[in-house]
Structures are given as structure tokens and as C-alpha cells.
Design a protein around this motif. Structure first.
Motif, PDB file in Angstrom:
ATOM      1  N   ARG A   1       0.834  -1.206   0.000  1.00  0.00           N
ATOM      2  CA  ARG A   1       0.000   0.000   0.000  1.00  0.00           C
ATOM      3  C   ARG A   1       0.873   1.263   0.000  1.00  0.00           C
ATOM      4  NH1 ARG A   1      -2.034   2.027   4.516  1.00  0.00           N
ATOM      5  NH2 ARG A   1      -1.531   0.061   5.546  1.00  0.00           N
ATOM      6  N   LYS A   2       1.894   1.265   0.859  1.00  0.00           N
ATOM      7  CA  LYS A   2       2.776   2.444   0.932  1.00  0.00           C
ATOM      8  C   LYS A   2       3.537   2.649  -0.372  1.00  0.00           C
ATOM      9  CE  LYS A   2       3.711   3.249   5.807  1.00  0.00           C
ATOM     10  NZ  LYS A   2       4.523   2.709   6.906  1.00  0.00           N
ATOM     11  N   ILE A   3       4.030   1.539  -0.938  1.00  0.00           N
ATOM     12  CA  ILE A   3       4.784   1.665  -2.200  1.00  0.00           C
ATOM     13  C   ILE A   3       3.850   2.201  -3.272  1.00  0.00           C
ATOM     14  CG2 ILE A   3       6.178   0.457  -3.940  1.00  0.00           C
ATOM     15  CD1 ILE A   3       6.716  -1.715  -1.837  1.00  0.00           C
ATOM     16  N   ALA A   4       2.623   1.681  -3.296  1.00  0.00           N
ATOM     17  CA  ALA A   4       1.645   2.108  -4.293  1.00  0.00           C
ATOM     18  C   ALA A   4       1.382   3.607  -4.175  1.00  0.00           C
ATOM     19  CB  ALA A   4       0.348   1.318  -4.124  1.00  0.00           C
ATOM     20  N   ALA A   5       1.185   4.075  -2.944  1.00  0.00           N
ATOM     21  CA  ALA A   5       0.901   5.495  -2.723  1.00  0.00           C
ATOM     22  C   ALA A   5       2.091   6.345  -3.160  1.00  0.00           C
ATOM     23  CB  ALA A   5       0.597   5.742  -1.246  1.00  0.00           C
ATOM     24  N   LYS A   6       3.282   5.870  -2.838  1.00  0.00           N
ATOM     25  CA  LYS A   6       4.491   6.613  -3.160  1.00  0.00           C
ATOM     26  C   LYS A   6       4.702   6.717  -4.676  1.00  0.00           C
ATOM     27  CE  LYS A   6       9.390   6.633  -2.147  1.00  0.00           C
ATOM     28  NZ  LYS A   6      10.331   6.721  -1.076  1.00  0.00           N
ATOM     29  N   LEU A   7       4.402   5.621  -5.375  1.00  0.00           N
ATOM     30  CA  LEU A   7       4.679   5.596  -6.816  1.00  0.00           C
ATOM     31  C   LEU A   7       3.451   5.932  -7.663  1.00  0.00           C
ATOM     32  CD1 LEU A   7       6.996   2.432  -6.970  1.00  0.00           C
ATOM     33  CD2 LEU A   7       7.661   4.828  -6.753  1.00  0.00           C
TER      34      LEU A   7
ATOM     35  N   ILE B   1       1.477  -3.149  -7.664  1.00  0.00           N
ATOM     36  CA  ILE B   1       2.702  -3.386  -6.896  1.00  0.00           C
ATOM     37  C   ILE B   1       2.831  -4.874  -6.559  1.00  0.00           C
ATOM     38  CG2 ILE B   1       3.917  -2.909  -4.720  1.00  0.00           C
ATOM     39  CD1 ILE B   1       3.926  -0.535  -6.655  1.00  0.00           C
ATOM     40  N   ARG B   2       1.719  -5.458  -6.100  1.00  0.00           N
ATOM     41  CA  ARG B   2       1.744  -6.865  -5.733  1.00  0.00           C
ATOM     42  C   ARG B   2       2.166  -7.723  -6.937  1.00  0.00           C
ATOM     43  NH1 ARG B   2      -3.404  -8.132  -5.088  1.00  0.00           N
ATOM     44  NH2 ARG B   2      -3.587  -6.570  -3.457  1.00  0.00           N
ATOM     45  N   GLY B   3       1.538  -7.422  -8.082  1.00  0.00           N
ATOM     46  CA  GLY B   3       1.841  -8.173  -9.312  1.00  0.00           C
ATOM     47  C   GLY B   3       3.287  -8.006  -9.746  1.00  0.00           C
TER      48      GLY B   3
END
Lengths: 176, 160
Positions: A26-32, A39-41
């Protein structure tokens, strides 16, 4: 070489996870600025293709400052690959690289004391059939080492006695 | 070396820490819940233990990426002999090069051992002539080109 080419997003994900592997999707997704599912995929694909591996790096000072030792080996041609496989199984040996140049095989080990260095280099490697010469050099100071770059070698399961919490990613052929 | 007062004494690692670490070594992205379940402890304990080990700079949980992920296709180990200059000063200059990902002062036949990653062989001339060639005090270079990496398992590094 059927590996897919990494794009900008993959590189950004590797960058984020290279600093801290435990950041949530979730954090990586928000950041990028992409979805969590993306992100999971991507992470799944990067792992399956052996582009990344998640691990814990330990500080040597917490392991009793083991000695890093480089062992260069000259061997009879034709025996090199077989020897490399045998050396890879020896205690303390962390890396084994078949090389062209000053050595035929370069092995790198971490050893608790000089006695174990001697034991591996002189008593285990040197007597192996096909070994012509063994040269040991002990690292006295490391000025640089980037542990975030590695060779992800999938076909060599290491001897972890750890209870595995998830099945290991699908094994792929080595051959790149 | 281990005198830094911020460092956690390894003897303070208990059995739970070691079990958590052992799981993280094989899967650094196992969730706290998964680790908790495997060890039959609370997830909050797992998260607190990991944070404590990380804050003490005893461990860092990271993604290690393959050479190929960075586009590196050529890997070299180069033994360096030094003359007319302290080996450590030469090693510092070499360590500053972006292509060098490992730089060690060693005992034995050579003075410095370098690990170098390049995108391809066409990068070699620039690296040797324009970068290494500008560093003073190098007497000789003995390279070995990696042909096949049979094993590569480093989970130890000085953490900053």
C-alpha cells in the motif's frame, strides 16, 4: 533469454525495497502513484524471474566479526565446474564464481577464525583432484561493498533450518 | 570495530530474535502475522523485535537485486598491486568509482581486491583507461572475468 525487460516502475520498486523490504504494498503504491494490485503483481513477477530476493543482512559486528577471505583456485580444465560445485558446499563458503583470468575459480568465504580458513583452503580445497594451486588472501579492510547487488542463484537452496512461512518462488532455469 | 555504543550486544539476541531473523533471511517480506503464526507468538512481538534489531543496526531487511536487474552483464574480480602510495589511499580512490561495488584491502599476493560490474564489454575501455588509469599508485591489475556464478550468498554487510 526469455526474461522480460524491466521498466521504470520495476526499477522504482527495486529502489524502494532495496532500502527496506518490509514496506507495505500500500505504501509503495501510494508513493509511486499506482494501485496496490499493480505493486503486488510486479513484486511477484520480479521474484519469480529471480530479479530480486528478500533477505535480512546482518551486521558482521553482531556475528563476532567473521573474516572475509578470498580463495583463488587454479584447476585442471575440464574439472572446473565440478570442483566449483563441490567447493560451494563447503562450510563458510558464500560465493563461488567460475572465472577466466588470474584464477579458474574464485571462492569467497566468511570464517570465524584463521584456523577454519586453513581448514577449508589447505585441507579441503587443495587436496581435491584437479586442483593445481590455491591462493588465499584475507580481507583486512572493506572500503566498499554493496550487498544490494547480488546474483540471485535459485537452484542452490541454502541450508536454512528456518521454518519456511511461504513456499519459495517457482524455480527457473539458470542460464543467463 | 564493535565499540559503537549504539550497537546491540549480540548476546542480547534471544532465541525469538534468532528465529525471526532466520525466517527473514529466507523471506524478508514474510508478514509479521505469518512470522507470528510460524513461531506461535504475537504479531506485535514480531514487529517490535524486528524494529529493535533494525534500530540497533544489527540487521537490515532488504531486497537484493540481481546484477541483471541493474543491466550489469559483465562481472570482474581484479587484483591490484600498489606501488609508491599507501594501498588504502589507492583503495579509497578505487572505491569511489561507480563501477566498483566491492573494494577490499587484502593480504597475500595482491594489495587490493576489486569487484566490478559493467553493462557490457564496451564499457571496459572507458573504465580501465579513463577511470582506473587516472588513479596514481597502481602497479598492476590482474583481472578475472566471471563466467558462471555458482553460488552467491552474502547476507553480511556493514550497516550504516
Amino acid at each position: 533469454m526469455s526474461r522480460y525487460q524491466l521498466d521504470q516502475l520495476d526499477h522504482h520498486i527495486i529502489e524502494v525495497l532495496g532500502k527496506d523490504a518490509r514496506v507495505s504494498n500500500r505504501k509503495i503504491a501510494a508513493k509511486l502513484g499506482v494501485t496496490e494490485g499493480t505493486i503486488r503483481g510486479r513484486i511477484k513477477r520480479l521474484q519469480e524471474e529471480n530479479y530480486i530476493r528478500f533477505t535480512a543482512i546482518s551486521n558482521p559486528s553482531h556475528l563476532g566479526n567473521p573474516r572475509l577471505v578470498l580463495v583463488g583456485i587454479l584447476a585442471v580444465q575440464g574439472q572446473v565446474r565440478k570442483l566449483a560445485d563441490r567447493i560451494a558446499e563447503m562450510p563458510g563458503i558464500r560465493a563461488v564464481i567460475v572465472t577466466l583470468g588470474r584464477f579458474d575459480i574464485l571462492a569467497v568465504g566468511l570464517f570465524d577464525d584463521l584456523e577454519s580458513v586453513l581448514d577449508v583452503a589447505n585441507n579441503s580445497i587443495l587436496p581435491l583432484p584437479g586442483v593445481r594451486h590455491v591462493e588465499t588472501s584475507i580481507v583486512v579492510k572493506t572500503l566498499k561493498y554493496n550487498s544490494r547487488i547480488a546474483k540471485i542463484v535459485p537452484s542452490l537452496p541454502h541450508d536454512d533450518s528456518a521454518p519456511r512461512v511461504k513456499p519459495a518462488p517457482a524455480k527457473k532455469k539458470r542460464g543467463d | 570495530m564493535a565499540t559503537d555504543s549504539t550497537m546491540l550486544d549480540p548476546s542480547k539476541f534471544d532465541d525469538i530474535d534468532r528465529k525471526i531473523l532466520s525466517i527473514l533471511k529466507s523471506d524478508g517480506r514474510a508478514t509479521n502475522q505469518e512470522i507470528a503464526r510460524a513461531l506461535k507468538i504475537a504479531a506485535a512481538t514480531v514487529s517490535a523485535r524486528i524494529r529493535r534489531m533494525e534500530e540497533a543496526k544489527a540487521i537490515r531487511v532488504v531486497a537484493a537485486a540481481d546484477f541483471s536487474a541493474f543491466g550489469f552483464n559483465v562481472l570482474l574480480s581484479i587484483g591490484v598491486e600498489v606501488q609508491n602510495r599507501p594501498a588504502e589511499a589507492v583503495a579509497e580512490d578505487l572505491a569511489a568509482l561507480s563501477e566498483v561495488f566491492g573494494c577490499h584491502l587484502v593480504t597475500g599476493a595482491k594489495d587490493i581486491d576489486l569487484l566490478v560490474a559493467l553493462h557490457d564489454f564496451s564499457d571496459l575501455s572507458d573504465f580501465l583507461l579513463n577511470k582506473i588509469g587516472k588513479i596514481h599508485g597502481i602497479r598492476s591489475l590482474s583481472p578475472a572475468i566471471a563466467v558462471d556464478i555458482v553460488k552467491y550468498d552474502f547476507d553480511v554487510s556493514v550497516l550504516k
